[in-house]
Design a protein around this motif. Sequence first.
Motif, short mmCIF file in Angstrom:
data_model
loop_
_atom_site.label_atom_id
_atom_site.label_comp_id
_atom_site.label_asym_id
_atom_site.label_seq_id
_atom_site.Cartn_x
_atom_site.Cartn_y
_atom_site.Cartn_z
N GLU A 157 -17.37 -3.57 14.34
CA GLU A 157 -18.18 -2.61 15.18
C GLU A 157 -17.35 -2.84 15.75
N ILE A 158 -15.90 -2.75 15.48
CA ILE A 158 -15.32 -1.86 16.35
C ILE A 158 -15.56 -0.39 17.22
N ASN A 159 -15.87 0.08 16.24
CA ASN A 159 -16.22 1.87 16.68
C ASN A 159 -17.28 2.21 17.61
N ASN A 160 -18.40 0.67 16.71
CA ASN A 160 -19.57 0.95 17.37
C ASN A 160 -19.07 0.35 19.17
N ASP A 161 -19.29 -0.96 19.35
CA ASP A 161 -18.36 -1.63 20.30
C ASP A 161 -17.55 -0.49 21.19
N ALA A 162 -17.40 0.56 20.95
CA ALA A 162 -16.77 1.63 21.56
C ALA A 162 -17.28 2.01 22.54
N LYS A 163 -18.79 2.41 21.57
CA LYS A 163 -19.16 3.78 22.24
C LYS A 163 -20.34 3.10 23.37
N MET A 164 -20.38 1.20 23.64
CA MET A 164 -21.26 0.73 24.43
C MET A 164 -20.70 0.30 25.56
N LYS A 165 -21.33 0.18 26.98
CA LYS A 165 -21.19 0.34 28.15
C LYS A 165 -20.54 -1.74 28.28
N ARG A 166 -21.20 -2.43 27.82
CA ARG A 166 -21.19 -3.52 28.07
C ARG A 166 -19.92 -3.86 26.78
N THR A 167 -19.11 -3.98 25.89
CA THR A 167 -19.09 -4.21 24.70
C THR A 167 -17.76 -3.17 24.60
N LYS A 168 -17.46 -2.19 25.14
CA LYS A 168 -15.93 -1.47 25.46
C LYS A 168 -14.62 -1.96 25.96
N LEU A 169 -15.16 -2.54 26.68
CA LEU A 169 -13.98 -4.19 26.80
C LEU A 169 -13.28 -4.57 26.32
N ARG A 170 -13.89 -5.63 25.07
CA ARG A 170 -13.76 -5.64 23.78
C ARG A 170 -12.37 -5.99 23.91
N PRO A 171 -11.32 -6.63 23.15
CA PRO A 171 -10.49 -6.72 22.75
C PRO A 171 -9.89 -5.89 22.09
N LEU A 172 -11.08 -5.21 20.83
CA LEU A 172 -10.32 -4.64 19.90
C LEU A 172 -10.92 -2.77 20.39
#
Length: 447
Positions: A157-172
């Motif tokens: 879900e790296i591409n999806n996480d990059a679009k979300m405010k609460r997940t875009k700062l995750r390591p990947l």
Amino acid sequence: MWRNSTTLSFSSKLLSSSSSTNFDYFHYAYAFSIFTPNAVVDKTLSPSYQRFYSSSAAPSPSPSSDSVLKLGFLANKSDAFRPLTFKASDAIQLVRYYGRCYWELSKARLSMLVVATSGTGYVLGSGNAVDLAGLCCTCAGTMMVAASANSLNQVFEINNDAKMKRTKLRPLPSGRITMPHAVTWASSVGLAGTALLACKANMLAAGLAASNLVLYAFVYTPLKQIHPVNTWVGAIVGAIPPLLGWAAASGQISLNGLILPAALYFWQIPHFMALAYLCRDDYAAGGYKMFSLADASGQRTAAVAFRNCLYLVPLGFIANDWGVASGWFCLESSLITLAISAAAFSFYRDRTTQKARRMFYASLLYLPVFMSGLLFHRLYDDQQSVVGNPNRIVELLSFPEEVTANGKDDRKKKSRYVTASPQGHPPVAYASIAPFPFLPAPSYVDQ
């Protein structure tokens, strides 16, 4: 790896300085770039290292022909090649950096909740004595498998996480760690956790752990972008860890061991429905097909949450009737279930963010209270029934005239003894009494 221009500019700065040039900047930065190809600097680095990165981006004159920069060695006419060196502080910085990345990849707090449910299942399935070493190994194996599943979830879900405010700062998505590195980490801890469960618990527990990893990473994760049924598949994933703990302790799966998994399954629906309603805009931006996105008014979302709260009501009575917990647990379970049901009903009547958040907090309170009550009021083998003593079974079954004289009361009493037996299967016991007296008694009564 650094860009050539950055490397050259930095090397020229080193050469243009006096003979007391600090080579530690280069040594640490090059080693750090080996592990972080995107050259993303963590804020936890010391000020001297941050100054290095800020200065290396500035333009500088080209290096002289007397200098050579090659794989961690700096050479000129006055200096021989110098090997790569590390200080203790450098190693500590690296450990902190990657420890932080692994912590976030593993969703450590969520994984620890999974471990808590697995440990509770282990204690419930242990009988009178709890093997502390076995409990620790089961919890450690569960933690590793959960960390692996969560890491693979973020890889997919790296591409999806990059679009979300609460997940875009995750390591990947933030580039703090590479995808091959994350896959290697996930594979290593997943295999190690499964092997630990197989060696220190049993193959049944290891099989449940491996199947749960596959279900979470390769079924639930892609379903999040396909269909809202992913919520119910995720609930199954959450219900397996306590069953894993029970299987690790007892070596089998019995109906008594399904009470806590059932609670986990029904609890997750209102818990996640509240979260999906609160974060529906973020989920829409990330491309996830959540149930709340097709329900603009939130009425269906609230109805599903309230209905599953009602499913939790009989669990306390079932736990007592099946000989898992005492009667006090019925009262406690009923009270906390009514509390979460009231919060869900309030959200159903008034679908606002405040009411959804209140239901979410109620769900966070429900699970630890339910598990703590189940552990505190659990019945041990010698408390569950006199059927645990084979001599007592013979004595009860050797006086049929008592049953004839007293009629149904003694038959019901005897059936409660059988039902409460930890080795028995409670629903089968009911089949041997009225209104089904023609069915054979369960086999374990004869033992």
